[in-house]
Design an enzyme around this catalytic site. Structure first.
Site, PDB file in Angstrom:
ATOM      1  N   CYS A 223      -2.687 -10.707 -17.456  1.00  0.00           N
ATOM      2  CA  CYS A 223      -3.050 -10.172 -16.146  1.00  0.00           C
ATOM      3  C   CYS A 223      -1.707 -10.303 -15.397  1.00  0.00           C
ATOM      4  CB  CYS A 223      -4.161 -10.656 -15.585  1.00  0.00           C
ATOM      5  SG  CYS A 223      -4.214 -12.415 -15.570  1.00  0.00           S
TER       6      CYS A 223
ATOM      7  N   ARG B  21      -9.117 -10.229  -8.240  1.00  0.00           N
ATOM      8  CA  ARG B  21      -8.630 -11.232  -7.320  1.00  0.00           C
ATOM      9  C   ARG B  21      -9.926 -11.429  -6.191  1.00  0.00           C
ATOM     10  NH1 ARG B  21      -4.122  -7.835  -7.774  1.00  0.00           N
ATOM     11  NH2 ARG B  21      -2.381  -8.998  -8.884  1.00  0.00           N
TER      12      ARG B  21
ATOM     13  N   ARG C 109       9.761 -18.322  -8.191  1.00  0.00           N
ATOM     14  CA  ARG C 109      10.115 -17.040  -8.333  1.00  0.00           C
ATOM     15  C   ARG C 109      10.455 -16.377  -6.963  1.00  0.00           C
ATOM     16  NH1 ARG C 109       4.516 -14.716  -8.245  1.00  0.00           N
ATOM     17  NH2 ARG C 109       3.015 -16.356  -8.529  1.00  0.00           N
TER      18      ARG C 109
ATOM     19  N   ASN D 131       3.169 -14.612 -14.219  1.00  0.00           N
ATOM     20  CA  ASN D 131       4.064 -14.866 -12.866  1.00  0.00           C
ATOM     21  C   ASN D 131       3.786 -16.459 -12.597  1.00  0.00           C
ATOM     22  OD1 ASN D 131       3.157 -12.161 -12.614  1.00  0.00           O
ATOM     23  ND2 ASN D 131       2.456 -12.179 -10.774  1.00  0.00           N
ATOM     24  N   ASP D 132       2.882 -17.167 -13.076  1.00  0.00           N
ATOM     25  CA  ASP D 132       3.035 -18.632 -12.727  1.00  0.00           C
ATOM     26  C   ASP D 132       3.588 -19.163 -13.930  1.00  0.00           C
ATOM     27  OD1 ASP D 132       2.504 -19.037 -10.176  1.00  0.00           O
ATOM     28  OD2 ASP D 132       0.163 -19.450 -10.282  1.00  0.00           O
TER      29      ASP D 132
ATOM     30  N   ARG E 187     -11.890 -13.359 -11.386  1.00  0.00           N
ATOM     31  CA  ARG E 187     -11.266 -14.672 -11.281  1.00  0.00           C
ATOM     32  C   ARG E 187     -12.044 -15.239 -10.188  1.00  0.00           C
ATOM     33  NH1 ARG E 187      -4.789 -14.838 -10.113  1.00  0.00           N
ATOM     34  NH2 ARG E 187      -5.503 -14.243  -8.123  1.00  0.00           N
TER      35      ARG E 187
ATOM     36  N   GLU F  58      -1.516 -20.314 -17.244  1.00  0.00           N
ATOM     37  CA  GLU F  58      -0.487 -20.195 -16.552  1.00  0.00           C
ATOM     38  C   GLU F  58       0.212 -21.436 -16.176  1.00  0.00           C
ATOM     39  OE1 GLU F  58      -2.279 -18.853 -12.747  1.00  0.00           O
ATOM     40  OE2 GLU F  58      -4.048 -19.985 -13.089  1.00  0.00           O
TER      41      GLU F  58
ATOM     42  N   HIS G 141       0.759  -1.077   0.021  1.00  0.00           N
ATOM     43  CA  HIS G 141       0.110  -0.033  -0.036  1.00  0.00           C
ATOM     44  C   HIS G 141       0.816   1.040  -0.085  1.00  0.00           C
ATOM     45  CE1 HIS G 141      -4.309  -1.381   1.328  1.00  0.00           C
ATOM     46  NE2 HIS G 141      -4.322  -0.884   0.144  1.00  0.00           N
TER      47      HIS G 141
END
Length: 567
Positions: free
Chosen positions: A500, A294, A463, A452-453, A330, A429, A187
């Site tokens: 995404c 998410r 990662r 990412n995945d 999602r 992914e 944040h």
């Protein structure tokens, strides 16, 4: 003597100013036990502190958008029954005083969130730390330092800045900051991006390198801070600051425009969000929609599986806020490193490859159906689309469609409104979904690539493992070929592919991904305008020729070097 230190880039930009060293008021937690007769009084102390803090958060007079978003996020956590019940239980059952009970509960929540591999969710730990500081100050009767009162032209250096610290910064006075701790999706980083000031995090020991009062340059584009810069270096950076101002003014004009290349290719630039507060920021930053909502935060911030009605209200609000713009939600992606306090996951040797996401949902169809019903009801209020994560075979997706068809039949019989043309897609992914893209496209309405995945599983590189972090690269030719294959298969079928994953927010990669044929970029809100600006100034045909040439390169280092040179 001029010295340079490197950090994690949290917010781009350049600032020249004077160091202000911010040291938090430290507190010593009373670790003594209490008598049973003191339990009620200690509970009341905690409740009074929480109520006092909530009242402060409710007072948004004169607050900027960043402060309001933080206030709402903190209120959600403070009003979570699990949070207050855990503190009360430590007081009532373990006879711990209010300070100790609060401190232990905060530490437990921080530990839980810090274990999560998802960077967005992991950084919620900073919100719990922030709440802990605020409540502890109230229990101790300590007045926290106020960053809104420091002098103009200050670059704040600190071991750590909480979201409250950052949201209280006066943009007219604070022109940048750097911290020892923190991540780029916290944040604190998001607020720096919202305030449009350069920021570096994760610098390890920068707070011990300064005394305060030194001249400094913070370069959020290169990820460095320069202490005691020479006059020549200051002059050089003053030119960059001027160029930066001109660019910001241009991006403000661009953010609400359509992203259309100079040869006519239209691209959607959407946002990744986790809640309604994120959506407000995304809309303000000019998003064309949401490419990833998410939903796991709804579950993780509750002490029970959210009911259909609880979920429906959130999805409906988000859908209505976007109007005709697409909202891709999602379905529950829980498991692996993302647990729930009220659900016992099996103990697994490798949870990342285990009982998670669609696998859990199809095993516990009662949970899945509740979410699908809420999503489908909300689809009546706008352009909502459903996206299924971690799909590896056709059978999983067919079963999902069967459940949706069963719900449609039930809704039709009972007169429940929903979008009859509701689109359902999948996240790409895994290598399995890449290899089977030509088969999946027969059943899905769209693909969205979760880099990412996808990069992690394609390269067999964790990662989150610092020992092999240099091997994890979205620029690896294997990853680029996977992306290209998925996009091509969707286009052959007359359908579209978005992205995404974090790669979509990498503005260095925008032209490359445009050239590979990507139809939708779902990025962090702070990157929307820059992605649009790059697309508007590009030729899709020229970028396609460049991207195709890269697919024959053998090393990720060479790919990245050519991309930098091309840009």
């Amino acid at each position: 003597m001029t010295t340079e230190y490197k950090g994690i880039k949290a917010s781009n930009g350049i600032a020249i100013g004077t160091i202000y060293l911010f040291n938090r008021v430290e507190v010593v937690v009373d670790d003594s036990k209490i008598d049973e007769s003191m339990v009620d009084d200690e509970k009341k102390r905690v409740k009074a502190a929480i109520d006092d803090y909530i009242n402060e958060l409710n007072d948004t007079n004169g607050a900027n958008e960043a402060q309001i978003n933080i206030a709402n996020a903190h209120k959600e956590l403070l009003q979570d029954p699990y949070f207050s019940d855990t503190i009360d239980a430590k007081i009532a059952k373990e006879f711990k005083n209010s300070e100790l009970a609060l401190n232990e509960t905060i530490n437990e929540m921080v530990e839980i969130m810090s274990q999560i591999d998802d960077e967005y969710l992991k950084e919620r730990a900073s919100d719990y730390k922030d709440i802990g500081y605020q409540l502890m100050y109230k229990l101790k009767g300590i007045k926290p330092k106020d960053l809104s009162l420091i002098e103009k032209g200050s670059i704040v250096i600190s071991k750590e800045l909480t979201p409250s610290d950052t949201s209280n910064m006066n943009k007219e006075n604070v022109i940048g900051f750097a911290t020892d701790l923190g991540g780029k999706t916290s944040h604190t980083s998001i607020i720096a991006q919202t305030l449009d000031i350069p920021a570096l995090v994760g610098m390890q020991d920068i707070s011990s390198k300064v005394k305060g009062g030194e001249k400094a340059i913070i370069d959020g584009d290169e990820g460095i801070i320069i202490l005691d810069p020479s006059d020549d270096l200051i002059a050089e950076y003053e030119i960059k600051v001027k160029e930066q101002k001109e660019k910001r003014e241009r991006l403000q004009e661009v953010k609400d425009k359509e992203a259309i290349t100079n040869d006519g290719k239209k691209v959607e630039v959407s946002a990744n969000i986790g809640n309604i507060e994120d959506l407000k920021i995304a809309i303000n930053n000019g998003c064309d929609g949401v490419g990833l909502f998410r939903t796991e935060l709804l579950y993780m911030e509750s002490d029970h599986f959210p009911t259909e009605e609880e979920q429906f209200e959130v999805y409906k609000e988000a859908t209505q806020m976007l109007g005709e713009k697409p909202l891709i939600i999602r379905t529950l992606d829980i498991g692996g490193d993302k647990g729930l306090d009220y659900f016992n996951f099996p103990v697994e040797d490798n949870p990342f490859l285990g009982y998670r996401a669609i696998r859990l949902c199809l095993d516990r169809e009662d949970i899945f159906i509740t979410q699908l019903k809420a999503l489908m009801r909300a689809s009546a209020f706008g352009n909502l689309k459903i996206m299924i994560p971690m799909i590896i075979n056709i059978t999983e997706f067919k079963r999902t469609l069967e459940l949706i068809d069963e719900i449609k039949k039930e809704f039709d019989e009972n007169g429940v409104d929903y979008n009859k043309d509701l689109e359902v897609g999948i996240m790409i992914e895994t290598p399995a979904s890449v290899f089977m893209a030509d088969k999946f496209i027969k059943y899905v309405d769209f693909f969205s690539i979760g880099t990412n995945d996808l990069s992690q599983y394609t390269l067999a590189v964790d990662r989150g493992n610092e020992n092999i972090s240099e091997l994890y690269s979205n620029y690896n030719p294997a990853v680029l070929r996977a992306i290209k294959r998925v996009i091509d298969e969707s286009h052959k079928a007359g359908k579209w592919t978005g992205m995404c994953g974090q790669f979509a927010s990498d503005t260095q990669a925008t032209k490359l991904l445009l050239g590979l044929g990507l139809d939708e970029f779902s990025a962090s809100s702070a990157k929307i305008a820059e992605v649009k600006d790059t697309i508007i100034k590009s030729s899709q045909k020229e970028e396609e020729e460049f991207a195709n040439a890269l697919l024959d390169i053998e090393s990720p280092e060479e790919v990245e070097e050519k991309v930098k040179k091309h840009n």
